[in-house]
Scaffold this motif. Structure first.
Motif, mmCIF file in Angstrom:
data_model
loop_
_atom_site.group_PDB
_atom_site.id
_atom_site.type_symbol
_atom_site.label_atom_id
_atom_site.label_comp_id
_atom_site.label_asym_id
_atom_site.label_seq_id
_atom_site.Cartn_x
_atom_site.Cartn_y
_atom_site.Cartn_z
ATOM 1 N N ALA A 1 0.826 -1.212 0.000
ATOM 2 C CA ALA A 1 0.000 0.000 0.000
ATOM 3 C C ALA A 1 0.858 1.260 0.000
ATOM 4 O O ALA A 1 0.405 2.314 -0.454
ATOM 5 N N LYS A 2 2.088 1.154 0.463
ATOM 6 C CA LYS A 2 3.020 2.296 0.471
ATOM 7 C C LYS A 2 4.071 2.182 -0.629
ATOM 8 O O LYS A 2 5.126 2.806 -0.561
ATOM 9 N N LYS A 3 3.756 1.370 -1.625
ATOM 10 C CA LYS A 3 4.618 1.232 -2.818
ATOM 11 C C LYS A 3 6.008 0.690 -2.512
ATOM 12 O O LYS A 3 6.989 1.039 -3.176
ATOM 13 N N ALA A 4 6.106 -0.173 -1.501
ATOM 14 C CA ALA A 4 7.385 -0.832 -1.214
ATOM 15 C C ALA A 4 7.787 -1.670 -2.421
ATOM 16 O O ALA A 4 6.933 -2.153 -3.168
ATOM 17 N N GLU A 5 9.075 -1.845 -2.592
ATOM 18 C CA GLU A 5 9.599 -2.586 -3.733
ATOM 19 C C GLU A 5 10.160 -3.930 -3.289
ATOM 20 O O GLU A 5 10.674 -4.066 -2.178
ATOM 21 N N ASP A 6 10.072 -4.916 -4.171
ATOM 22 C CA ASP A 6 10.678 -6.234 -3.980
ATOM 23 C C ASP A 6 10.359 -6.827 -2.609
ATOM 24 O O ASP A 6 11.248 -7.174 -1.844
ATOM 25 N N ILE A 7 9.078 -6.934 -2.308
ATOM 26 C CA ILE A 7 8.629 -7.487 -1.031
ATOM 27 C C ILE A 7 8.799 -9.001 -1.074
ATOM 28 O O ILE A 7 8.289 -9.662 -1.965
ATOM 29 N N GLN A 8 9.533 -9.529 -0.096
ATOM 30 C CA GLN A 8 9.762 -10.970 -0.032
ATOM 31 C C GLN A 8 9.457 -11.493 1.359
ATOM 32 O O GLN A 8 9.748 -10.827 2.355
ATOM 33 N N ILE A 9 8.891 -12.678 1.406
ATOM 34 C CA ILE A 9 8.653 -13.384 2.657
ATOM 35 C C ILE A 9 9.572 -14.602 2.644
ATOM 36 O O ILE A 9 9.483 -15.426 1.738
ATOM 37 N N ILE A 10 10.452 -14.684 3.632
ATOM 38 C CA ILE A 10 11.428 -15.773 3.706
ATOM 39 C C ILE A 10 11.050 -16.683 4.869
ATOM 40 O O ILE A 10 11.065 -16.259 6.028
ATOM 41 N N ASP A 11 10.718 -17.925 4.572
ATOM 42 C CA ASP A 11 10.340 -18.916 5.574
ATOM 43 C C ASP A 11 11.598 -19.446 6.251
ATOM 44 O O ASP A 11 12.466 -20.014 5.599
ATOM 45 N N LEU A 12 11.692 -19.263 7.559
ATOM 46 C CA LEU A 12 12.877 -19.677 8.314
ATOM 47 C C LEU A 12 12.617 -20.922 9.167
ATOM 48 O O LEU A 12 13.404 -21.234 10.062
ATOM 49 N N THR A 13 11.544 -21.624 8.871
ATOM 50 C CA THR A 13 11.197 -22.808 9.652
ATOM 51 C C THR A 13 12.382 -23.768 9.729
ATOM 52 O O THR A 13 12.956 -24.158 8.717
ATOM 53 N N GLY A 14 12.785 -24.114 10.937
ATOM 54 C CA GLY A 14 13.887 -25.044 11.149
ATOM 55 C C GLY A 14 15.270 -24.433 10.987
ATOM 56 O O GLY A 14 16.273 -25.110 11.186
ATOM 57 N N LEU A 15 15.355 -23.159 10.631
ATOM 58 C CA LEU A 15 16.650 -22.515 10.423
ATOM 59 C C LEU A 15 17.027 -21.538 11.525
ATOM 60 O O LEU A 15 18.208 -21.228 11.696
ATOM 61 N N SER A 16 16.030 -21.043 12.244
ATOM 62 C CA SER A 16 16.298 -20.009 13.223
ATOM 63 C C SER A 16 15.308 -20.092 14.370
ATOM 64 O O SER A 16 14.132 -20.394 14.154
ATOM 65 N N ILE A 17 15.805 -19.775 15.555
ATOM 66 C CA ILE A 17 14.905 -19.667 16.697
ATOM 67 C C ILE A 17 14.415 -18.225 16.867
ATOM 68 O O ILE A 17 13.577 -17.954 17.700
ATOM 69 N N LEU A 18 14.944 -17.326 16.027
ATOM 70 C CA LEU A 18 14.560 -15.917 16.110
ATOM 71 C C LEU A 18 13.118 -15.684 15.693
ATOM 72 O O LEU A 18 12.408 -14.895 16.308
ATOM 73 N N ALA A 19 12.709 -16.329 14.612
ATOM 74 C CA ALA A 19 11.386 -16.066 14.047
ATOM 75 C C ALA A 19 11.025 -17.177 13.073
ATOM 76 O O ALA A 19 11.885 -17.946 12.643
ATOM 77 N N PHE B 1 10.965 -13.904 7.838
ATOM 78 C CA PHE B 1 11.316 -12.508 7.624
ATOM 79 C C PHE B 1 10.429 -11.979 6.521
ATOM 80 O O PHE B 1 10.123 -12.697 5.564
ATOM 81 N N VAL B 2 10.052 -10.709 6.642
ATOM 82 C CA VAL B 2 9.475 -9.975 5.519
ATOM 83 C C VAL B 2 10.497 -8.893 5.206
ATOM 84 O O VAL B 2 10.906 -8.146 6.090
ATOM 85 N N VAL B 3 10.934 -8.836 3.958
ATOM 86 C CA VAL B 3 11.971 -7.894 3.536
ATOM 87 C C VAL B 3 11.402 -7.043 2.413
ATOM 88 O O VAL B 3 10.762 -7.569 1.492
ATOM 89 N N ALA B 4 11.641 -5.727 2.492
ATOM 90 C CA ALA B 4 11.146 -4.822 1.449
ATOM 91 C C ALA B 4 12.062 -3.608 1.366
ATOM 92 O O ALA B 4 12.797 -3.299 2.311
ATOM 93 N N SER B 5 11.983 -2.910 0.236
ATOM 94 C CA SER B 5 12.817 -1.727 -0.005
ATOM 95 C C SER B 5 11.972 -0.492 -0.257
ATOM 96 O O SER B 5 10.889 -0.580 -0.836
ATOM 97 N N GLY B 6 12.549 0.634 0.132
ATOM 98 C CA GLY B 6 11.985 1.936 -0.202
ATOM 99 C C GLY B 6 13.039 2.763 -0.907
ATOM 100 O O GLY B 6 14.234 2.504 -0.768
ATOM 101 N N GLN B 7 12.599 3.765 -1.636
ATOM 102 C CA GLN B 7 13.528 4.565 -2.432
ATOM 103 C C GLN B 7 14.271 5.627 -1.634
ATOM 104 O O GLN B 7 15.315 6.113 -2.056
ATOM 105 N N ASN B 8 13.714 5.996 -0.478
ATOM 106 C CA ASN B 8 14.346 7.024 0.337
ATOM 107 C C ASN B 8 13.881 6.870 1.783
ATOM 108 O O ASN B 8 12.932 6.131 2.056
ATOM 109 N N PRO B 9 14.547 7.542 2.731
ATOM 110 C CA PRO B 9 14.162 7.394 4.137
ATOM 111 C C PRO B 9 12.705 7.765 4.424
ATOM 112 O O PRO B 9 12.069 7.144 5.270
ATOM 113 N N LEU B 10 12.159 8.747 3.728
ATOM 114 C CA LEU B 10 10.756 9.112 3.944
ATOM 115 C C LEU B 10 9.818 7.964 3.572
ATOM 116 O O LEU B 10 8.834 7.700 4.283
ATOM 117 N N GLN B 11 10.110 7.276 2.489
ATOM 118 C CA GLN B 11 9.285 6.143 2.113
ATOM 119 C C GLN B 11 9.442 5.004 3.121
ATOM 120 O O GLN B 11 8.465 4.346 3.476
#
Length: 119
Positions: A18-36, A39-49
């Motif tokens: 909805a905020k025009k984030a770029e390259d949104i990815q969901i990374i399944d960490l099942t069995g790889l990490s106790i952290l979570a 991960f959901v990873v996304a990019s913005g073009q500038n700090p305001l975005q």
């Protein structure tokens, strides 16, 4: 990944879209990490975005009666990390994302999904 984590990750991805984030990815960490579970990873073009993306996720959480466990990096707007419990959200300025390349670091993730909004 648990159903609850998957549902939250999708809601986060929709908020970011909805905020025009770029390259949104969901990374399944099942069995790889106790952290979570993922991960959901996304990019913005500038700090305001990046700020707007973070604010949108926080608003979505509020509507669901949830809060971020921890939030770091908001002030600079270059790499914001949001700990949502089973889901950790990484919001990057494009330059930081290219430099840190989390997708490469976690390439053992059993399932990396590039988020595509349903129209």
């Amino acid at each position: 990944m648990t159903e609850q984590a998957h549902e939250l990750a999708l809601a986060v991805a929709q908020s970011l879209d909805a905020k025009k984030a770029e390259d949104i990815q969901i990374i399944d960490l099942t069995g790889l990490s106790i952290l979570a579970d993922c991960f959901v990873v996304a990019s913005g073009q500038n700090p305001l975005q990046v700020h707007a993306m973070c604010d949108e996720v926080l608003e979505m959480l509020k509507k669901r009666g949830l809060n971020a466990v921890r939030l770091d990096g908001y002030r600079a707007g270059r790499w914001v990390v949001m700990d949502l419990g089973d889901v950790i959200v990484h919001l990057f300025h494009q330059e930081e994302r290219a430099f840190y390349n989390l997708e490469r670091l976690w390439n053992d993730g059993t399932n990396t999904t590039v988020y595509a909004p349903v129209k």
